[in-house]
Write an enzyme that holds these catalytic residues in place. Structure first.
Site, mmCIF file in Angstrom:
data_model
loop_
_atom_site.group_PDB
_atom_site.id
_atom_site.type_symbol
_atom_site.label_atom_id
_atom_site.label_comp_id
_atom_site.label_asym_id
_atom_site.label_seq_id
_atom_site.Cartn_x
_atom_site.Cartn_y
_atom_site.Cartn_z
ATOM 1 N N CYS A 97 43.937 9.078 -111.702
ATOM 2 C CA CYS A 97 44.566 8.790 -110.418
ATOM 3 C C CYS A 97 45.501 7.602 -110.561
ATOM 4 O O CYS A 97 46.520 7.689 -111.224
ATOM 5 C CB CYS A 97 43.501 8.554 -109.365
ATOM 6 S SG CYS A 97 44.132 8.437 -107.696
ATOM 7 N N CYS A 98 45.152 6.465 -109.989
ATOM 8 C CA CYS A 98 46.052 5.316 -109.973
ATOM 9 C C CYS A 98 45.534 4.194 -110.849
ATOM 10 O O CYS A 98 46.248 3.660 -111.687
ATOM 11 C CB CYS A 98 46.183 4.797 -108.553
ATOM 12 S SG CYS A 98 46.402 6.083 -107.334
ATOM 13 N N TRP A 154 48.981 13.363 -109.509
ATOM 14 C CA TRP A 154 48.452 12.316 -110.383
ATOM 15 C C TRP A 154 48.200 12.796 -111.809
ATOM 16 O O TRP A 154 47.081 12.702 -112.317
ATOM 17 C CB TRP A 154 47.173 11.702 -109.812
ATOM 18 C CG TRP A 154 47.436 10.758 -108.706
ATOM 19 C CD1 TRP A 154 47.919 9.495 -108.820
ATOM 20 C CD2 TRP A 154 47.223 10.985 -107.307
ATOM 21 N NE1 TRP A 154 48.027 8.934 -107.571
ATOM 22 C CE2 TRP A 154 47.608 9.819 -106.637
ATOM 23 C CE3 TRP A 154 46.751 12.073 -106.573
ATOM 24 C CZ2 TRP A 154 47.536 9.708 -105.258
ATOM 25 C CZ3 TRP A 154 46.674 11.959 -105.208
ATOM 26 C CH2 TRP A 154 47.065 10.780 -104.566
ATOM 27 N N GLY A 183 49.682 3.037 -106.206
ATOM 28 C CA GLY A 183 49.005 3.738 -107.292
ATOM 29 C C GLY A 183 49.660 5.010 -107.786
ATOM 30 O O GLY A 183 49.208 5.601 -108.741
#
Lengths: 751, 254
Positions: free
Chosen positions: A408-409, A324, A726
């Site tokens: 992250c997403c 990520w 994500g």
């Protein structure tokens, strides 16, 4: 490349000169770009050759699982000597260890986990390291488990609260890596030293903790400076030109991924920032467009090489070795001025110069006022590579101003001003079954169920059919019970993480005083909404087993399913979120962090489903959930727009940690010709984000057959990238179970 | 309550990208006068079935998607298809009149196997007519659809006159290998189309077998089972044969 001649700093001045204020620098210096992609340069021979070398290593890595592991040297900012892929041909330098793709151990998170992970790949951790981290250092994992209550352990082992960052680094903290090139570490250290020189009137627990943290931050900045000296650079002073700006910024990020192995180690927002340097150097003729692209290509190669050591259970939740390195692009200012620069294009263009890839996790911030040419270029790159996710800038600016990024997403945060305590997610489908079963565990797989999880609850067993009001009452009662235990669990995890595995380098690149979020999550939303809808609009009769729990549900009649833009069921989904968030807000959180909620599963929707019994909606025991906030596969029968509309109704104000939605289209479904497809995809984004205020969309444009072919001949599809909940992942790095789940998902085909 | 206050709607596709310009919500009406052997929505043919809607309900349903129709609202809209939407003429009229008055772009996908009265009644509310010509040879038309093409072709000429040179008529032609792509059929088609005055474009559609499973489900057999799906090569060959048609020719080539 160029011999260095000193470039005069001719940036527009402002408050950023005296105080640390990257946002002000960007505001004063950004040159927005509204043209198309014609200016871009292609990959140079050097870039291609370097990338080929990396691809070769990546292929070996894929075969072996990991390429190499240094078991001897716990990773810190200074642990490893400089590493190179091909020193004389690299423009941007720096690796996590002394060799590309060689992983390091980070035992501060937990020595047993490191052992387990190493052993999964055939490596052994030396005894002296095991002893040190067992007897002399407290690891985060040990610390958390020393404080967990029996009930917390039960909720964890029963998969009700799942994927918690108590056996891996919490991540989700975005350092403002831009501060290093703009100010140099010397100034950043001085600012913090000044803070420590102040006497504090009240020296309570919080103040003491903060002083200790600031001290650690200073140390990290000093280590960072030393690390870069080993590479022959001096980052104590500001970057002088474009190349140094990228190099300094990367060093700051590199130190973070040497110190920490958090689940998501995101990069933030750097397109407009770097563009200020690039534009200035292009104007002065110091660099050409070709050279700028080459610098960025080299940088992106480095980002694609970031690796952490993970244990097998972790891989099941977060498949495909994701890191990520989320990078947001574009967006606007709070005054609706576009922040799309040529560098936004250059980053998306790396999907062409280097080919598609999951990392960095390219995230386009979509908004009403962005240039059409940019929107079309994004759509084009999505159609070609399926490597981009989109998030609603107009929506998020209202909460995070205009200098925010995504961790992250889908987790928004103001850069350098916010941080979050990541908390994975609770399995609400299991909680619904607990409500029906009067606090007892439901049967699934070989588990017969019947264990009491919540004592003293009344069974709902009266009557033949389930009554919506009864179930809803029990369910919301349990949501409150869950919230209390979830908050307590998070408080322990992050109390310990701050003490035993603190992110000193990343936090050194924040303001000293930060806003903290505590990010809760839920999984199984569409299963819960559909199940409640089935109970309300159809008739659902449980079949009770000998242990007094429902092992099966008999349904008569039909019910409206989530994903068809039908308010009867969509309102149930909204109510579930609202009730859960309301419950979470009732309990006090560690360091007064603000509770938030995400509807995001990563790839864990498969694992969570496998741990969950049959549900009243007709989903069989063990079957996967839909990812994130998606409708369950095959239940959305009115086409993609209706499915989008259902998800867009979920209230962002109650889900400030993000609402993930993933869609797959076959190319033909977007139109007959490429120009039609581009227009239609742009219009779809405008409708979803601007018109309906949806938060997030992962877009895949591919044929199912391509995925089937890639299953059969993985070697022919080394860079086939797809978006899952994500993030993006190389299809070949998914387990066969996860591959099947991806293929089974609704592909919008429209015949 | 008058009967036409309720319509029978087979289904709604909200991501319509192939039936008119832009992103469209396609409403599939139940019922069709023809009995095409290649029908890919054979489950729409029967006069009753699907879901019942009032005009209010159906308008509300499709207007939920208006945010996807572009800034002007005209880069997309509603396509009425089927079946054949003219098979429920009163309901169709009420539905598109309401939407048209709310500035919604309306496309109708029809065979024009209907009366001139129906055509004239809906004329003011249609922005684009997509009329499919199944075959130019009467016998073959009868073989393919169960009916002569005389009435249909007359209706097309009549509509063309009514449109008065406003380019609102798209003629669609399904390329069925060995059946509609014979040179004789194409010559007749070319001659027929070239005389029309209100053409927006001529669109060639490749015959596909994606509706076959519905036939198998409903009837256990598929009448054109021996015919292969058309490839882009078939479509290109037909396009070549129609090169002298004085209108834009859509072939789906990217």
């Amino acid at each position: 490349m160029h011999k260095h001649k000193l470039v005069k700093t001719d940036f527009v001045q402002g408050p950023w000169i005296d105080t640390i204020d990257v946002h002000n620098f960007i505001t004063r210096n950004t040159v927005a770009y509204s043209g198309d992609e014609q200016f871009l340069s292609s990959a140079t021979k050097r870039t291609k050759e370097l990338w080929e070398k990396v691809l070769l290593l990546m292929r070996q890595e894929q075969k072996k699982g990991i390429l190499d592991l240094d078991v001897e040297t716990p990773s810190t900012i200074l642990s490893h000597l400089p590493g190179y892929i091909d020193k004389k041909n690299e423009i941007i330098v720096g690796l996590q260890t002394d060799k590309p793709l060689k992983r390091a151990i980070k035992p501060k998170g937990g020595i047993q986990l490191v052992q387990k992970a190493a052993e999964a790949y055939g490596y052994h951790i030396p005894q002296h390291i095991i002893d040190t981290y067992t007897n002399e250092c407290t690891t985060h994992n040990d610390a958390v488990f020393s404080a967990y209550t029996p009930l917390q352990k039960l909720l964890r082992s029963k998969h009700i609260i799942t994927g918690l960052p108590d056996n891996y680094g919490r991540g989700r903290i975005i350092g403002d890596y831009r501060r290093v090139p703009l100010y140099g570490t010397k100034k950043l250290i001085e600012e913090r030293l000044k803070y420590l020189e102040n006497d504090s009137a009240t020296l309570d627990d919080d103040a003491i903790q903060l002083r200790r943290e600031v001290f650690l931050q200073i140390q990290a900045l000093r280590d960072l400076t030393t690390m870069t000296k080993n590479y022959g650079c001096d980052i104590s002073v500001p970057a002088k030109d474009s190349k140094e700006a990228v190099q300094w910024l990367y060093f700051a990020y590199l130190a973070a991924v040497k110190e920490q192995d958090g689940a998501a180690m995101s990069l933030g927002r750097i397109d407009a920032f770097l563009d200020c340097y690039f534009e200035r150097d292009l104007q002065s003729g110091f660099y050409s467009e070709q050279e700028i692209q080459e610098i960025l290509d080299d940088f992106v190669i480095k980002l694609r090489l970031v690796r952490h050591l993970r244990h097998p259970e972790y891989d099941a939740l977060f498949a495909g070795d994701p890191t990520w390195v989320t990078l947001v692009l574009g967006g606007s200012t709070i005054n609706n001025k576009s922040l799309v620069t040529k560098t936004s294009y250059r980053f998306l263009h790396t999907l062409t110069t280097l080919g598609p890839a999951p990392e960095p996790n390219l995230t386009v911030l979509w908004g009403k006022e962005l240039p059409l040419a940019w929107k079309k270029y994004c759509a084009k790159q999505s159609i070609d590579t399926s490597s981009i996710q989109y998030e609603n800038d107009d929506l998020m600016r209202g909460y995070f101003d205009d200098d925010y990024a995504i961790a992250c997403c889908v987790s928004g945060m103001s850069i350098g001003k916010d941080m979050q305590y990541f908390g994975a997610r609770a399995n609400l489908a299991k909680v619904l079954l607990l409500a029906i079963n009067g606090g007892k565990e439901e049967p699934y797989g070989n588990n017969k169920g019947g264990d009491t999880i919540v004592p003293g609850m009344k069974s709902i067993k009266s009557g033949r059919y389930l009554h919506y009001e009864d179930v809803w009452k029990q369910f919301t009662h349990l949501l409150d019970w869950l919230a209390k235990n979830y908050v307590d669990t998070m408080n322990i995890i992050h109390f310990m993480h701050d003490r035993y595995n603190y992110e000193s380098e990343q936090m050194a690149l924040h303001d000293i005083t930060v806003r903290r979020f505590m990010a809760f999550g839920l999984a199984g939303l569409s299963v819960v909404a559909d199940s409640l809808s089935a109970i309300k609009y159809a008739r659902v009769k449980p079949v009770w087993n000998k242990r007094g729990v429902a092992e099966h549900f008999i349904r008569t009649g039909t019910y409206p399913a989530f994903g068809n833009d039908d308010d009867r069921v969509d309102s149930i989904a909204i109510a579930v979120i609202h009730e859960f968030m309301r419950a979470l807000r009732r309990y006090s959180t560690y360091r007064e962090s603000i509770p938030t909620l995400s509807i995001l599963t990563i790839t864990s929707n498969v694992v969570y489903g496998s741990m969950t019994g049959e549900t009243p909606d007709g989903r069989s025991a063990g079957a996967p959930f839909a990812p994130g906030a998606n409708p369950l596969h095959g239940r959305d029968t009115c086409g993609a727009i209706s499915a989008l509309n259902s998800v867009a109704k979920l209230p962002y104000k109650d889900c400030l940690d993000g609402i993930s939605n993933t869609m797959s289209f076959v190319p033909h479904s977007l139109g007959r010709t490429l120009p039609e497809r581009l227009n239609n995809l742009v219009q779809l984004f405008d409708g979803y984000f601007v018109g309906k205020h949806g938060h997030h969309l992962n877009v895949n444009v591919l044929q199912k057959e391509t995925l089937r072919e890639a299953q059969k001949h993985p070697e022919q599809y080394p860079q086939l990238t797809i978006r899952v909940s994500g993030y993006a992942v190389l299809f070949n790095r998914l387990s066969s179970e996860q591959q099947e789940e991806v293929i089974a998902r609704t592909f919008h085909e429209n015949l | 309550m008058k009967i036409f206050n309720r319509g029978y709607i087979h289904s709604i596709e909200t991501l319509g990208t192939l039936d008119g310009p832009g992103l469209r919500t396609v409403v599939f009406f139940q019922g069709c006068p023809l009995r095409c052997k290649f029908c890919h929505n054979v489950d729409c043919v029967a006069p009753r079935g699907g879901s019942e809607y009032t005009i209010d309900e159906l308008c509300r349903r499709v207007l939920k998607n208006k945010e996807y129709w572009g800034v002007s609202g005209k880069d997309g809209g509603v396509t009425v298809s089927g079946g054949d939407p003219t098979y429920q003429p009163e309901f169709l009229l009420a539905f598109i009149r309401r939407l048209h008055n709310q500035n919604v772009h309306i496309v109708i996908d029809t065979s024009l196997m209907t009366s001139t009265k129906v055509i004239e009644s809906i004329l003011p509310y249609v922005d684009l007519w997509m009329v499919s010509v199944k075959h130019m040879e009467e016998k073959k038309h009868e073989y393919l659809t169960g009916f002569s093409n005389k009435h249909i072709l007359a209706n097309i000429r009549h509509l063309d006159t009514l449109l008065d040179r406003k380019p609102k008529l798209r003629i669609r032609y399904l390329v069925i290998p060995g059946i509609t792509d014979t040179l004789s059929a194409l010559q007749l088609f070319s001659a027929f189309v070239s005389k029309l005055k209100s053409i927006e474009s001529v669109e060639l559609l490749p015959y596909g077998t994606y509706g076959v499973h519905k036939w198998i489900e409903m009837y256990g057999t598929y009448p054109l089972s021996k015919v292969n799906a058309a490839t882009q090569n078939h479509v290109n060959a037909v396009a070549k044969a129609l090169a002298n048609v004085p209108f834009q020719l859509r072939t789906g080539n990217t």
